[in-house]
Design a protein around this motif. Structure first.
Motif, PDB file in Angstrom:
ATOM      1  N   ASP A  76       0.833  -1.214   0.000  1.00 25.12           N
ATOM      2  CA  ASP A  76       0.000   0.000   0.000  1.00 25.12           C
ATOM      3  C   ASP A  76       0.865   1.260   0.000  1.00 25.12           C
ATOM      4  N   CYS A  77       1.982   1.206   0.733  1.00 23.28           N
ATOM      5  CA  CYS A  77       2.885   2.363   0.767  1.00 23.28           C
ATOM      6  C   CYS A  77       3.472   2.633  -0.620  1.00 23.28           C
ATOM      7  N   LYS A  78       3.777   1.556  -1.342  1.00 21.11           N
ATOM      8  CA  LYS A  78       4.366   1.705  -2.674  1.00 21.11           C
ATOM      9  C   LYS A  78       3.413   2.453  -3.610  1.00 21.11           C
ATOM     10  N   LYS A  79       2.108   2.190  -3.472  1.00 19.85           N
ATOM     11  CA  LYS A  79       1.133   2.892  -4.319  1.00 19.85           C
ATOM     12  C   LYS A  79       1.132   4.390  -4.017  1.00 19.85           C
ATOM     13  N   TYR A  80       1.237   4.745  -2.725  1.00 26.69           N
ATOM     14  CA  TYR A  80       1.300   6.170  -2.361  1.00 26.69           C
ATOM     15  C   TYR A  80       2.595   6.803  -2.871  1.00 26.69           C
ATOM     16  N   GLN A 103       2.443  12.353  -5.398  1.00 31.49           N
ATOM     17  CA  GLN A 103       1.560  13.424  -4.928  1.00 31.49           C
ATOM     18  C   GLN A 103       1.652  13.492  -3.413  1.00 31.49           C
ATOM     19  N   SER A 104       1.674  14.687  -2.878  1.00 29.83           N
ATOM     20  CA  SER A 104       1.758  14.864  -1.430  1.00 29.83           C
ATOM     21  C   SER A 104       0.348  14.898  -0.848  1.00 29.83           C
ATOM     22  N   TYR A 105       0.087  13.988   0.098  1.00 24.51           N
ATOM     23  CA  TYR A 105      -1.229  13.893   0.733  1.00 24.51           C
ATOM     24  C   TYR A 105      -1.176  14.481   2.138  1.00 24.51           C
ATOM     25  N   ALA A 106      -2.332  14.963   2.598  1.00 25.98           N
ATOM     26  CA  ALA A 106      -2.424  15.367   4.003  1.00 25.98           C
ATOM     27  C   ALA A 106      -2.505  14.129   4.884  1.00 25.98           C
ATOM     28  N   VAL A 107      -3.219  13.103   4.404  1.00 26.20           N
ATOM     29  CA  VAL A 107      -3.445  11.886   5.182  1.00 26.20           C
ATOM     30  C   VAL A 107      -3.174  10.676   4.302  1.00 26.20           C
ATOM     31  N   TYR A 108      -2.456   9.713   4.860  1.00 27.43           N
ATOM     32  CA  TYR A 108      -2.202   8.435   4.188  1.00 27.43           C
ATOM     33  C   TYR A 108      -2.967   7.354   4.956  1.00 27.43           C
ATOM     34  N   ARG A 109      -3.964   6.811   4.301  1.00 30.03           N
ATOM     35  CA  ARG A 109      -4.897   5.906   4.986  1.00 30.03           C
ATOM     36  C   ARG A 109      -4.545   4.450   4.693  1.00 30.03           C
ATOM     37  N   PHE A 110      -4.526   3.643   5.785  1.00 31.08           N
ATOM     38  CA  PHE A 110      -4.199   2.224   5.664  1.00 31.08           C
ATOM     39  C   PHE A 110      -5.239   1.391   6.421  1.00 31.08           C
ATOM     40  N   ILE A 111      -5.599   0.258   5.817  1.00 29.35           N
ATOM     41  CA  ILE A 111      -6.541  -0.677   6.443  1.00 29.35           C
ATOM     42  C   ILE A 111      -5.760  -1.892   6.925  1.00 29.35           C
ATOM     43  N   ILE A 112      -5.923  -2.221   8.199  1.00 27.11           N
ATOM     44  CA  ILE A 112      -5.230  -3.372   8.783  1.00 27.11           C
ATOM     45  C   ILE A 112      -6.266  -4.363   9.285  1.00 27.11           C
ATOM     46  N   SER A 113      -6.231  -5.577   8.744  1.00 27.71           N
ATOM     47  CA  SER A 113      -7.160  -6.630   9.158  1.00 27.71           C
ATOM     48  C   SER A 113      -6.638  -7.300  10.424  1.00 27.71           C
ATOM     49  N   ILE A 114      -7.530  -7.451  11.399  1.00 32.46           N
ATOM     50  CA  ILE A 114      -7.158  -8.010  12.701  1.00 32.46           C
ATOM     51  C   ILE A 114      -8.002  -9.246  12.980  1.00 32.46           C
ATOM     52  N   ASN A 115      -7.341 -10.365  13.275  1.00 26.71           N
ATOM     53  CA  ASN A 115      -8.034 -11.555  13.754  1.00 26.71           C
ATOM     54  C   ASN A 115      -7.941 -11.569  15.276  1.00 26.71           C
ATOM     55  N   PRO A 116      -9.048 -11.261  15.986  1.00 27.02           N
ATOM     56  CA  PRO A 116      -8.980 -11.151  17.453  1.00 27.02           C
ATOM     57  C   PRO A 116      -8.489 -12.419  18.136  1.00 27.02           C
ATOM     58  N   GLN A 132       5.723  13.328   6.389  1.00 24.05           N
ATOM     59  CA  GLN A 132       6.513  14.158   7.302  1.00 24.05           C
ATOM     60  C   GLN A 132       6.221  13.857   8.769  1.00 24.05           C
ATOM     61  N   THR A 133       4.938  13.752   9.156  1.00 24.33           N
ATOM     62  CA  THR A 133       4.611  13.580  10.576  1.00 24.33           C
ATOM     63  C   THR A 133       3.777  12.322  10.790  1.00 24.33           C
ATOM     64  N   GLU A 134       3.809  11.840  12.030  1.00 21.82           N
ATOM     65  CA  GLU A 134       3.035  10.654  12.393  1.00 21.82           C
ATOM     66  C   GLU A 134       1.543  10.903  12.265  1.00 21.82           C
ATOM     67  N   ALA A 135       1.100  12.156  12.469  1.00 27.70           N
ATOM     68  CA  ALA A 135      -0.323  12.486  12.405  1.00 27.70           C
ATOM     69  C   ALA A 135      -0.906  12.251  11.016  1.00 27.70           C
ATOM     70  N   GLN A 136      -0.025  12.185   9.997  1.00 24.76           N
ATOM     71  CA  GLN A 136      -0.503  11.975   8.638  1.00 24.76           C
ATOM     72  C   GLN A 136      -0.879  10.521   8.356  1.00 24.76           C
ATOM     73  N   VAL A 137      -0.506   9.610   9.241  1.00 22.17           N
ATOM     74  CA  VAL A 137      -0.811   8.194   9.062  1.00 22.17           C
ATOM     75  C   VAL A 137      -2.153   7.901   9.729  1.00 22.17           C
ATOM     76  N   SER A 138      -3.128   7.502   8.932  1.00 21.83           N
ATOM     77  CA  SER A 138      -4.463   7.166   9.444  1.00 21.83           C
ATOM     78  C   SER A 138      -4.652   5.656   9.330  1.00 21.83           C
ATOM     79  N   ILE A 139      -4.944   5.006  10.468  1.00 17.29           N
ATOM     80  CA  ILE A 139      -5.074   3.557  10.520  1.00 17.29           C
ATOM     81  C   ILE A 139      -6.521   3.175  10.829  1.00 17.29           C
TER      82      ILE A 139
END
Length: 682
Positions: free
Chosen positions: A28-32, A37-50, A93-100
């Motif tokens: 997913d990072c490679k696609k960004y 293009q510079s984004y304000a937010v980089y959104r990632f979906i993480i699948s979790i098996n509880p 640039q900042t951690e706040a730009q990573v949306s999980i």
């Protein structure tokens, strides 16, 4: 606390590595990174098996289940470090730009994880994961929302007047104003913040109304269930990749985070959905012992089992032995219900002078299906459009009776009470099994008009009151032999209904078993008047129908030849100078549907000639009512020509049906163009 957070970060990295999530994250990072293009937010979906993550570390598993927003911040830190360490996204640039967004595959099957508006007290402010099931009853159009935005301090000398320090992202339950508005201030110099519009990230949003599946019990005409409960719809928000994942009328299991949304003075409980799963009903794995025993007793004949079923069916409403043809067609229609596209539907239109008994019988039969809906005359049969009640101003498509009855039966009552435009719409839907909803753009804030097509996957039941219809119009004088006056109903609508059934009760005779039955039931409604009602209960028939309708059946070549031969011969014979052939093109589908239904009702997988014969006799009887007798010249009640009282009468019926088979073969040989079937092949 910091030590615990650090440990959970390490465990989350181990889980991502073991589960394959880290590899997906790098992809997913490679696609960004490739977009430049510079984004304000980089959104990632993480699948979790509880289950897997709890086995790896119980503390982190518990944290994800009960504090998902805070748990997402742990994965946010891990992902940010991974991006910087491996140089995955140069523009970040900042951690706040990573949306999980954490998406659990499932939740523990415990009551505390089930979302229920009836549970009190309900802690909707906990913002943890819940699961819920329901039917989508209303669906809004797709609109935009702010996924993330960048803000800058308006004071030029402030360090935060540049860079990506102030990033706001959407959180579950947050309104648009919580993400983007003009009264934010700088935490360093208290100057106003201003949004950098070129960095705003928009996403798709769709609002869906859902209701507990138990509400369908309230929409049935009759039920033995005496419990009383209140059912309320709840709102779910589908965002981004989940948009259009739901279809109106379908049954879904969802996982999400509840929240309370304030709309003016009104507060609404909603769910921000993380995952959507379609629920498909499964029938019972077996049928009751009484049905198995009955099947073994009648194994020597292909007709006896279904004849006895029709004879004893609905003994709580009508006496055994009455309305056998009608009850058989009802059973055939019930087993021909499913939620598949291009299914073999079987619609019934009943002509009667005793609507009260017919209404009771059809109401009773509806309750044998999970999706049996009695249409209230005051509402719409097919989907309608209204303004979304959540203040967005967009359009919301409301599911009506036909869509809620998906995979079941929609009982629409007396057809003669509907106006011309409603009948024309019904005819169109019966022909195409689709309905179109028009959404005017100007009215609902859209640039262009829209048309949404919705499939209608249900069987329709209706009746016509002979007495009331005869008073509303002047009857025609010249009728062919066997033809009925149903001119109140448009001819094209009659053709698209699978079967036209005439059912006349001898209610004027005081000795009638039906009259005795009604009187006894009026005195003691709970009484079991017949022994067969105890042996074959309503629940037994319900399980039987659910089992039989899931059987997969195939046409044999013999049955197919018989159906095609009859169809072609009938098309040649049934003609008039104006319309050409009076046998509609849908008649072939109806014959196949009836044949398959009789096979399912017989608990077999192969459609035999015997099944095709019953289908042909039922359709020929229906055609006789519409257009008069043909050269086949069947009896007025061809499937049940006499009462079934004992084994001898069943054997007599078998002999009669064999004669009908021979008569049919001769009919095909005489009138079928190019069809050669040997009448004496048996």
């Amino acid at each position: 606390m910091h030590h615990e957070i650090q440990k959970m970060r390490e465990i989350s990295l181990v889980y991502l590595d073991r589960s394959g999530g880290l590899q997906k994250f790098v992809h997913d990072c490679k696609k960004y990174n490739d977009s430049k293009q510079s984004y304000a937010v980089y959104r990632f979906i993480i699948s979790i098996n509880p289950s897997d993550i709890t086995e790896l570390d119980a503390v982190l598993g518990n944290y994800i289940l009960h504090n998902p927003i805070q748990a997402a911040q742990i994965f946010q830190s891990v992902c940010f470090i991974a991006i910087k360490t491996l140089s995955l996204i140069e523009q970040l640039q900042t951690e706040a730009q990573v949306s999980i967004l954490l998406k659990p595959t499932h939740l523990p099957p415990l009551p505390s994880y089930v979302f229920s508006l009836s549970a009190f007290p309900f802690n909707y402010t906990s913002q943890r994961f819940y699961m819920s099931e329901g039917i989508a009853t209303a669906m809004g159009t797709v609109t935009k929302y702010t996924q993330g935005a960048r803000f800058l301090c308006t004071e030029e000398t402030c360090p935060f007047s540049e860079g990506f320090s102030y990033i706001r992202v959407h959180l579950p339950g947050a309104t648009e104003s919580a993400t983007v508005r003009n009264d934010f201030v700088c935490s360093l110099c208290s100057s106003p913040l201003q949004e950098d519009m070129k960095y705003r990230v928009l996403g798709d949003k769709q609002i869906v109304e859902m209701v507990d599946a138990k509400v369908l019990n309230a929409l049935k005409g009759y039920s033995d269930d005496k419990s009383h409960f209140m059912i309320q719809t709840f709102t779910v928000f589908l965002r981004d990749e989940l948009v259009n994942k739901m279809k109106i009328g379908n049954h879904y299991k969802i996982i999400g985070i509840p929240a309370c949304v304030q709309n003016g003075l009104q507060a609404t409980t909603c769910i921000e959905v993380n995952s959507v799963q379609l629920c498909k009903p499964n029938g019972p794995p077996f049928v009751g012992d009484n049905f198995k025993y009955l099947l073994s007793l009648t194994s020597s004949s292909c007709w006896k089992f279904t004849a006895i079923l029709a004879n004893i069916f609905a003994s709580q409403v009508v006496p055994p032995g009455t309305c056998n043809t009608l009850k058989l067609t009802i059973l055939l229609s019930l087993v021909q219900t499913c939620e598949k596209e291009n299914a073999n539907y079987l619609d019934l239109l009943i002509v009667t002078s005793d609507t009260l008994v017919i209404d009771r019988l059809l109401n009773y039969s509806l309750c044998l299906l999970p999706r049996g809906i009695r249409h209230p005359p005051s509402s719409d049969i097919f989907p309608s459009v209204s303004k979304d009640k959540h203040g967005t101003g967009s359009a919301s498509i409301q599911a009506c009776s036909a869509v809620l009855a998906k995979g079941g039966v929609c009982y629409i009552g007396d057809l003669s009470s509907y106006k011309k435009d409603k009948l024309e719409l019904l005819q169109s839907v019966l022909e195409s099994r689709m309905t179109t909803v028009f959404i005017p753009g100007k009215k609902y804030g859209e640039e262009a008009d829209q048309q949404v097509t919705i499939s209608v996957q249900t069987n329709f039941w209706s009746f016509v009151d002979v007495d009331s219809s005869s008073k509303k119009h002047i009857q025609k004088e010249n009728f062919l032999i066997g033809q009925m006056d149903v001119s109140l109903i448009p001819p094209n609508l009659l053709d698209v209904f699978g079967l036209l059934i005439y059912n006349e009760f001898p209610s004027c005779q005081l000795s009638s078993p039906l009259v005795h039955h009604i009187l006894k039931k009026a005195i003691n409604p709970e009484a079991m008047l017949y022994k067969v009602s105890q042996q074959f209960r309503m629940q037994d028939f319900e399980e039987f129908i659910l089992f039989a309708r899931n059987l997969h059946v195939e046409l044999s070549s013999e049955a197919e030849n018989l159906i095609q031969g009859y169809y072609l011969a009938s098309r040649r014979l049934r003609r008039d100078s104006l319309r050409g052939s009076t046998l509609s093109a849908s008649a072939l589908k109806i014959l196949i549907s009836l044949s398959k239904a009789h096979t399912k009702l017989s608990l077999r997988n192969k459609v035999l000639e015997e099944d095709a014969l019953i289908a042909i006799l039922l359709l020929e009887s229906s055609l006789t009512l519409k257009h008069g007798k043909s050269a086949l010249c069947i009896a007025p009640n061809p499937v049940f020509p006499f009462d079934l009282s004992d084994e001898n009468s069943l054997q007599q019926r078998d002999s009669y049906l064999m004669q009908c088979h021979q008569q049919l073969l001769k009919f095909i040989a005489a009138y079928g163009p190019g069809i050669h079937i040997n009448p004496n092949e048996e």
